[in-house]
Structures are given as structure tokens and as C-alpha cells.
Design an enzyme around this catalytic site. Sequence first.
Site, PDB file in Angstrom:
ATOM      1  N   SER A 242       0.835  -1.198   0.000  1.00  0.00           N
ATOM      2  CA  SER A 242       0.000   0.000   0.000  1.00  0.00           C
ATOM      3  C   SER A 242       0.878   1.259   0.000  1.00  0.00           C
ATOM      4  O   SER A 242       1.689   1.432  -0.905  1.00  0.00           O
ATOM      5  CB  SER A 242      -0.952  -0.049   1.195  1.00  0.00           C
TER       6      SER A 242
ATOM      7  N   ASP B 222      -9.383  -2.879  -6.845  1.00  0.00           N
ATOM      8  CA  ASP B 222      -9.008  -2.221  -5.594  1.00  0.00           C
ATOM      9  C   ASP B 222      -9.963  -1.052  -5.361  1.00  0.00           C
ATOM     10  O   ASP B 222     -10.057  -0.149  -6.199  1.00  0.00           O
ATOM     11  CB  ASP B 222      -7.558  -1.717  -5.692  1.00  0.00           C
TER      12      ASP B 222
ATOM     13  N   HIS C   8      -7.727  -4.655  -2.071  1.00  0.00           N
ATOM     14  CA  HIS C   8      -6.555  -3.909  -1.614  1.00  0.00           C
ATOM     15  C   HIS C   8      -5.774  -4.760  -0.618  1.00  0.00           C
ATOM     16  O   HIS C   8      -6.243  -5.031   0.490  1.00  0.00           O
ATOM     17  CB  HIS C   8      -6.993  -2.603  -0.953  1.00  0.00           C
TER      18      HIS C   8
END
Length: 316
Positions: free
Chosen positions: A128, A256, A285
Site C-alpha cells: 500500500s 481495488d 486492496h
Amino acid sequence: MRNTLRRPWHPLPAGQALAFPMDDGSGDSLAGTLHRPPDPATDRPLVLLIHGLAGSEDSPYIRAAAGAALSHGHAVLRLNLRGAGPFVGRTRQRYHAGRTADVRAVLAHLARDLPDVAAAGVVVVGYSLAGNMVLKLMGEGEALPPVVRAAVAVSAPIDLSATSRRFLRPRNRPYHLWLLRQMKAETLATPAEPGSAEAGRQAAVRRARTIYAFDNDYVAPANGWRDAEEYYRVNSARRFMSAITRPTLVIHALDDPWIAPEPYLDFDWAAHPALLPLIVTKGGHVGFHAAQENGGAILGGGWLDRCLVRFLETLA
């Protein structure tokens, strides 16, 4: 009633707690845990795992990846970014999406102080927000330490401005608000001296109602940028990716909910052979749930960690 949504723990063998003092005059340090495999192989690089926003070395995806790499003979360092993990509330400055200088400082410590575990090089893995950081690091040319052999980025917000706007969508409101609360708690854990510039910025943190406002009124001014858009423009990995020359695996799912697909779809992957895109239609995600043999599902691990291990095998 049993909580079926409880996050998995992923037990790991005992590790060595490490602190990495930063050399920027702040007095800050980063913390991490080093694990050595039971049967170490001298030709296998150290795997440096870096968490995402509001995470730590104990985030489930970090622990799952650590277990997978250890089981294949790699030493692993689970790193906490500045102001995260054990150092929440104990640093003068905090991590952000482009703070690659901190990672370079850790890499320098490893090469100098732990030459045995870094002898075969380091593979830097970011998830991330740290995925953006890792891609930026890999594209910074001569600033990239020679000890880095390769990298992996998972669900990286390579266009920070587009990601910030996407958070504002109605469907993302619950996660957006949860994440903002975590960010505020991390930031406000360090007391500010009354009347100082930091006290003023922390007041803005308390008022922030969106991540954009948090970035605009706290992250940007705390790090010398005019506003959120300048912070996003300077630090988005997309502008660094074309300069990457060492093997880099980029894993991302087009569904995502928080990261727009266009920056990935518009990038000319074929023109940059060092980049290995593994872009799939589904996975969420940092999700990539994998089916078990009994038809159940596992969180973390599974497909994502098998991809990591396969990539590491190509470097042996």
C-alpha cells in the site's frame, strides 16, 4: 458468539528486536524485528517487509509474508516506519508516502552492521503506502543503495492525488473514516509544545474531516510542501517508475476500491523491462484471498505470498 471477522495472527519464531537511529538530527529511530531462518542459505537475499498506512510490523499481511519467506530460507526484517509500531508517540517526525530517505538509512545500517544477513543483498517489499515508497526508492537512480537487489510493490497508490480523491467516494466512507481515525491517533500520540508550529499543525489534525485535509494541513506543511497537491505530485511513484533498472515485481488488482486503475492501465510496461507487472482483475486492496483445499478462504498468505516466493526464487 465467535467473531469470524477476527484478523489472523500468523505465528512467527522469535526474532531479534532492532533499532535504526536516523542521521537527520531529529533523534528519531525506526524499529524492526529480524528473523533468521533455521537453515540459512548464503545465496538468498534478506527480505525487508514494510507496512502500509496505519500499519506496523505486526500487520497480518506482514506476518504472513515473513512466514512464507522464512520457510524458503530467507532472513526477514519486519520494519516499522517512523512513528509506527513501538515508536508511536516517540518520534519528532512521521512517515509519509515518499519518505525513502528513512529506508535508505535502514539499508545502510544493514549493510554496515549486519553484513552476514545482507551478504546476498536485500529485496525490499512494500504494501500500500509503502508500495509507493518502494517504487519511488527503486526509481531514484544513484541514490538507490547497491545492497538492494530487487523489490516488490503490492497495491501501491502510484498516483497519490487520484487515490486521495477516490477515498471520497460514498462507498469508501466507512474505511476512509476508520483510516483517518488511525492516522490522527498516531499523529497526536506525540505531544506538541504549546505555541509551537507543531501544536498548530496538530490542531489542524483534530479538525480534519478527510484524508485530503489531513495531508493538506498536516503532512504537507510538516515536510516543507505548499499543500497536498504538491506533496502528491512530488512523491507519487508513477513519476519514478520509468527510471527503475533493477527487478521489480508490481502486484495490483484492478478492483481495488481505494486505488484508481487508470495509472496502472495507462503505464507503458513493455517499455520498462525491469518492471514485472502482475495486474489481476480481482483481489481488492492487499487482499488476494486464496481458496483452501476444503473450499474455505484464508486471509493474507495464500496467492500473494506464493507470488512473493516465486519472485524470490528467480533471484537465487
